[in-house]
Design a protein around this motif. Structure first.
Motif, PDB file in Angstrom:
ATOM      1  N   TRP A 161     -52.737  33.693  49.211  1.00  0.00           N
ATOM      2  CA  TRP A 161     -53.320  34.400  48.072  1.00  0.00           C
ATOM      3  C   TRP A 161     -52.299  35.291  47.395  1.00  0.00           C
ATOM      4  CZ3 TRP A 161     -58.617  36.574  50.194  1.00  0.00           C
ATOM      5  CH2 TRP A 161     -59.508  35.506  50.346  1.00  0.00           C
ATOM      6  N   LEU A 162     -51.405  35.870  48.177  1.00  0.00           N
ATOM      7  CA  LEU A 162     -50.481  36.872  47.660  1.00  0.00           C
ATOM      8  C   LEU A 162     -49.054  36.539  48.109  1.00  0.00           C
ATOM      9  CD1 LEU A 162     -52.581  40.019  48.554  1.00  0.00           C
ATOM     10  CD2 LEU A 162     -52.109  39.198  46.252  1.00  0.00           C
ATOM     11  N   PRO A 163     -48.055  37.047  47.398  1.00  0.00           N
ATOM     12  CA  PRO A 163     -46.682  36.766  47.799  1.00  0.00           C
ATOM     13  C   PRO A 163     -46.304  37.491  49.095  1.00  0.00           C
ATOM     14  CG  PRO A 163     -46.711  38.155  45.849  1.00  0.00           C
ATOM     15  CD  PRO A 163     -48.126  37.803  46.130  1.00  0.00           C
ATOM     16  N   TYR A 167     -40.784  41.986  44.801  1.00  0.00           N
ATOM     17  CA  TYR A 167     -41.172  42.936  43.748  1.00  0.00           C
ATOM     18  C   TYR A 167     -41.242  42.197  42.422  1.00  0.00           C
ATOM     19  CZ  TYR A 167     -40.545  46.741  40.388  1.00  0.00           C
ATOM     20  OH  TYR A 167     -40.681  47.597  39.342  1.00  0.00           O
ATOM     21  N   LEU A 170     -48.010  42.352  39.606  1.00  0.00           N
ATOM     22  CA  LEU A 170     -49.082  43.147  40.195  1.00  0.00           C
ATOM     23  C   LEU A 170     -49.433  42.604  41.580  1.00  0.00           C
ATOM     24  CD1 LEU A 170     -50.226  45.512  38.705  1.00  0.00           C
ATOM     25  CD2 LEU A 170     -52.221  44.160  38.123  1.00  0.00           C
ATOM     26  N   ALA A 171     -49.352  41.290  41.712  1.00  0.00           N
ATOM     27  CA  ALA A 171     -49.684  40.677  43.000  1.00  0.00           C
ATOM     28  C   ALA A 171     -48.761  41.195  44.099  1.00  0.00           C
ATOM     29  CB  ALA A 171     -49.570  39.152  42.900  1.00  0.00           C
ATOM     30  N   HIS A 172     -47.490  41.444  43.756  1.00  0.00           N
ATOM     31  CA  HIS A 172     -46.553  41.945  44.756  1.00  0.00           C
ATOM     32  C   HIS A 172     -46.913  43.345  45.209  1.00  0.00           C
ATOM     33  CE1 HIS A 172     -43.829  38.829  42.982  1.00  0.00           C
ATOM     34  NE2 HIS A 172     -43.531  38.679  44.255  1.00  0.00           N
TER      35      HIS A 172
ATOM     36  N   LEU B  18     -54.446  36.844  40.423  1.00  0.00           N
ATOM     37  CA  LEU B  18     -53.099  37.373  40.248  1.00  0.00           C
ATOM     38  C   LEU B  18     -52.078  36.523  40.974  1.00  0.00           C
ATOM     39  CD1 LEU B  18     -53.761  41.180  40.651  1.00  0.00           C
ATOM     40  CD2 LEU B  18     -53.020  40.023  38.589  1.00  0.00           C
ATOM     41  N   ALA B  19     -52.547  35.809  42.008  1.00  0.00           N
ATOM     42  CA  ALA B  19     -51.598  35.028  42.796  1.00  0.00           C
ATOM     43  C   ALA B  19     -51.146  33.790  42.048  1.00  0.00           C
ATOM     44  CB  ALA B  19     -52.236  34.643  44.120  1.00  0.00           C
ATOM     45  N   ASP B 204     -33.135  44.172  44.935  1.00  0.00           N
ATOM     46  CA  ASP B 204     -34.208  43.193  44.816  1.00  0.00           C
ATOM     47  C   ASP B 204     -33.682  41.765  44.782  1.00  0.00           C
ATOM     48  OD1 ASP B 204     -36.244  41.872  42.325  1.00  0.00           O
ATOM     49  OD2 ASP B 204     -36.962  42.388  44.314  1.00  0.00           O
ATOM     50  N   ASP B 243     -42.636  30.856  49.375  1.00  0.00           N
ATOM     51  CA  ASP B 243     -42.100  31.727  48.329  1.00  0.00           C
ATOM     52  C   ASP B 243     -40.624  31.477  48.091  1.00  0.00           C
ATOM     53  OD1 ASP B 243     -43.983  34.820  48.879  1.00  0.00           O
ATOM     54  OD2 ASP B 243     -44.567  32.827  48.205  1.00  0.00           O
TER      55      ASP B 243
END
Lengths: 306, 531
Positions: A161-163, A167, A170-172, B18-19, B204, B243
């Protein structure tokens, strides 16, 4: 009020100067040579010595400190030993992410913490109260590192669902915020609860009930407003601390914040960066404290400065 | 209460929406962006000022050297130079440059640029860590646009191999001058490599974009992004979550499981980093060679490698790692494990009841360092040697290693040594020559043997390859039997990649390659691929 603010700001200057002396001394007392650490184990001693001279590290300590202060007065925080970049630019590049994380987790901690605290206080000793305080206990006890990794494993690796850290969007921001807020929510909730319990027993609250006001009006408008002072203190302190970065969360989530900058600089004995970051952090913390004090006056009309 | 549930449902819906922009990598199409998770942020991107292999690895995508080292054969192969001649006295090298190569800013690669690059390396304002590599270069002459001549002040057998290290990458004079002060943080358009510098978000990521005019095989990806992820567990999670496509050095304890995981590939190879326990040969019991040999008999390296290091190392059979020039296998299978023999030798030397010794180790610097130190201490206890394991942070550790003999408290410590040029001279001279005693050098064993010193000095000046190998062979045999170290292993270097990424190779100098590598000119280029 204006005079009060001015006086506080003026008093901050010697404090900050004291901070620079302590940091300057401490970072140089611990063993480790920045020039050797930059050039690596395989570099020749001659090359290391050359760099040491170039950076002024072989001059006597008071001379080095004087140079630092002279630059500081001109607004120059010096250059990083490791990267050669101006310290101000290094700090500026980490500032945005740090503030984002600090604000997000403070907002979450405030909303969630106060809600849970009020809920607990108004249903004190019920199962709701016990469950809420139990969860709070977990929040305070769970190691940040572990919680962060668990959240990554669940929401990023399993559910996708999310990373998994990083950075940018918003998901991060979601997982680091939750991880960081866990601790603060617990503290804010407990603080709110105990403060509310005190206030709810006061006479004016009983008067409010007697007047026939709705529960919402009594609890929120009359009781909470009076219970907020200690809660604001806690939230303020938490926020101030977060502005200095959150090293564990930043490491787990690969968040480019000030915490990693500072710890990385300490490990590399990057004196200018350490001095710069601590100074900036101390300054911000002073400002946050001042803001909290001013906020008291806003919340409680009985308090005024001047 | 139901409002709380509603909010939770809304929150998870928002989170999943958002993902979407950051979706996982699909199996079929070549990704536009190759994402690699690395453990350290760069400090400087100037090729000349490189000190950390991982940063140099990233710089290699943008900058190229005159010659390269074949990743497996370890011979010198052409890169920006296509041919070279060495004079008979070994003091003059003449290179022919590849035609038609341009820097990212469009200026041509020519002899002027090579001369500019080398002279820049001698400039004290450029913080070149291994300056001694360029010290022998007395002069660089421009013969014509595509021919450049180096004149050396002394015979340097390792010169061609030295030129393959990242510090010697050829830079565009115009780009360097344009960037001025900002060159080390934004080396825009300065290289000849397959990718160009685009952006550096500090702490980063570093973003590179494809060089459309690259002289070699067309780069596969539009962009390469190096993500800075300091925590090894998170790096691994990023590969598992899709990722990133590759992560360097996932946690060692996870490697066994990853080798069996069909979703990912573990690419590992022997590196040039030799890990050892240095014994202060000028202190107490360690002054006696029998004691030092006993220590070697007492430690079961194979067992430790299997159970503490998860097979991420190869037992040492020589003071020099196997892939370096001049390596000679002194003892097949490494020093034998025999606690009985160890006790015998200790008794002969007068330490029947053993002795106490302090044992320093870093934490997190080498694979499972703190853990294997404790394992070694346990094995030493079986022969009566009571080692007290202590750890500290790396800078303090370095400071401790550098203390001169009169003031040092070092008795026994864990250290690793990797030399960027794959030549035994780096290890043997750097650790076993009297000139390398701290604080002048970093040989904390304080080992001194006149015959070894003589041999090492001779091989440094010997241009004839066979004679040099003989000198190195003899020195390795003497040093091995003198046992100033507990000979442990050379580490493996490893990365974990997405299943679809093929052709990633590991260089022994602890680098990965995920690019097109020129191997044999006839065979053509080896390229990383996406299946």
């Amino acid at each position: 009020m204006g005079l009060y603010v001015l006086r506080r700001l003026v008093l901050a200057v010697p404090t900050l100067l004291g901070v620079t002396v302590v940091v300057f001394a401490l970072i140089r007392v611990i063993p480790g040579d920045p020039a050797r650490l930059v050039l690596g184990l395989q570099a020749s001693e001659a090359e290391v010595q050359r760099l040491r001279s170039e950076l002024g590290l072989d001059r006597p300590l008071p001379a080095q400190y004087a140079r630092f202060v002279a630059r500081l007065i001109r607004g120059d925080l010096g250059r990083s030993i490791a990267t050669g970049e101006p310290v101000a630019r290094e700090i500026a590049s980490r500032f945005g992410p740090t503030v984002q994380l600090a604000v997000a987790s403070t907002v979450l901690a405030t909303l969630a913490g106060i809600s849970v605290g009020v809920l607990s206080a108004t249903r004190v000793y019920s199962w709701v109260d016990y469950v809420a305080m139990g969860v709070a206990l977990f929040g305070v006890s769970l190691p940040v590192f572990w919680l962060g990794l668990m959240l990554i494993l669940l929401f990023a690796v399993q559910l996708r669902w999310l990373p998994a850290g990083g950075y940018g969007t918003l998901a991060h921001l979601v997982l680091p915020t939750v991880t960081l807020a866990a601790f603060s929510v617990a503290i804010v909730a407990r603080m709110t609860r105990s403060s509310m319990l005190e206030v709810l027993h006061q006479d004016y609250v009983r008067t409010a009930w007697a007047k026939g006001l709705t529960a919402r009006a009594v609890v929120l408008r009359h009781a909470l407003r009076n219970a907020l002072i200690p809660v604001i203190t806690v939230i303020g302190l938490q926020f101030g601390a977060l502005l200095g970065g959150a090293i564990l969360t930043e490491t787990v989530f690969a968040w480019p914040g000030m915490g990693r900058l500072l710890v990385g600089a300490i490990v590399a004995r990057d004196y200018p960066v350490v001095q710069g970051v601590v100074l900036v952090f101390a300054g911000l913390f002073t400002l946050v404290n001042l803001a909290v004090d001013l906020l008291y006056a806003y919340v409680d009309p009985r308090i005024h400065y001047g | 209460m139901s409002r709380v549930l509603q909010s939770l449902a809304l929150a998870s819906l928002v989170a999943s929406l958002l993902a979407l922009p950051q979706g996982p990598v699909t199996a079929q199409s070549v990704p536009r962006q190759l994402r690699i998770a690395v453990g350290v942020d760069a400090d400087r991107l100037d090729p000349a000022e490189q000190t950390t292999t991982t940063v140099a690895n990233m710089v290699d995508y943008m900058f190229e050297t005159l010659v390269d080292l074949h990743p497996t054969k370890l011979t010198v192969v052409p890169r920006l130079a296509t041919r070279w001649q060495i004079s008979r006295d070994g003091l003059t090298y003449t290179f022919t440059l590849r035609r038609g190569v341009r820097f990212h800013d469009g200026t041509p690669l020519n002899a002027e640029a090579v001369k500019f690059t080398m002279e820049r390396l001698k400039d004290p304002r450029v913080a070149m860590a291994l300056r001694f590599l360029v010290t022998p270069v007395q002069a660089v002459e421009v013969v014509n646009d595509t021919t450049v001549r180096f004149r050396l002040s002394k015979v340097t057998p390792t010169f061609l191999a030295d030129l393959s290290t990242t510090q010697f990458a050829i830079v565009s004079p115009a780009a360097v001058q344009r960037a001025g002060d900002r060159w080390r943080s934004a080396p825009v358009d300065g290289g000849t490599g397959p990718y160009m510098f685009k952006e550096w978000r500090r702490g980063d990521s570093i973003v590179l974009e494809r060089n459309p005019n690259y002289w070699g095989q067309k780069p596969l990806f539009d962009e390469v992004v190096f993500r800075v992820v300091p925590d090894a567990g998170t790096r691994l999670a990023q590969v598992l979550a899709g990722d990133v496509h590759m992560a360097m050095l996932p946690p060692a304890p996870d490697v066994r499981g990853l080798r069996r995981n069909p979703q990912v590939k573990v690419v590992e190879a022997a590196s040039d980093r030799v890990v050892f326990v240095a014994m202060n040969t000028q202190w107490g019991p360690f002054r006696d060679v029998r004691v030092r040999q006993a220590m070697n008999y007492a430690v079961n390296k194979k067992a430790i490698l299997a159970s503490v290091l998860f097979d991420l190392g190869t037992v040492s059979d020589s003071p020099c790692p196997p892939m370096m020039f001049g390596y000679h296998k002194v003892r097949e299978g490494g020093w034998p494990f025999s606690p009985g023999r160890a006790k015998e030798l200790l008794a002969q030397a007068g330490y029947k009841d053993g002795f106490e010794v302090n044992f320093f180790t870093p934490t997190g610097r080498y694979i499972q360092d703190f853990q294997f130190a404790q394992a070694i201490a346990g094995q030493l206890r079986n022969v009566g040697v009571r080692a007290n394991v202590t750890t500290m942070d790396w800078p303090s550790y370095v400071a401790m290693i550098q203390t001169p003999l009169e003031r040092t408290r070092v008795q026994m410590l864990v250290l690793g040594w990797a030399w960027p040029v794959l030549d035994c001279d780096g290890v043997l001279y750097g650790q076993f020559h009297t000139a390398s005693h701290p604080p002048r050098g970093l040989g904390p064993a304080f080992y001194t043997n006149p015959r070894v010193d003589q041999l090492l000095d001779q091989q440094r000046a010997e241009a004839n390859v066979e004679r040099r190998k003989a000198l190195l062979k003899e020195s390795q045999e003497i040093i091995w039997n003198d046992a100033p170290w507990i000979w442990l292993w050379t580490q493996k270097w490893y990365v974990v990649t997405a299943r679809n990424l093929e052709g990633v190779l590991i260089h022994p100098i602890e680098k990965w390659t995920a690019l097109c590598e020129p191997q044999e000119p006839a065979v053509g280029h080896h390229c990383v691929n996406w299946r």
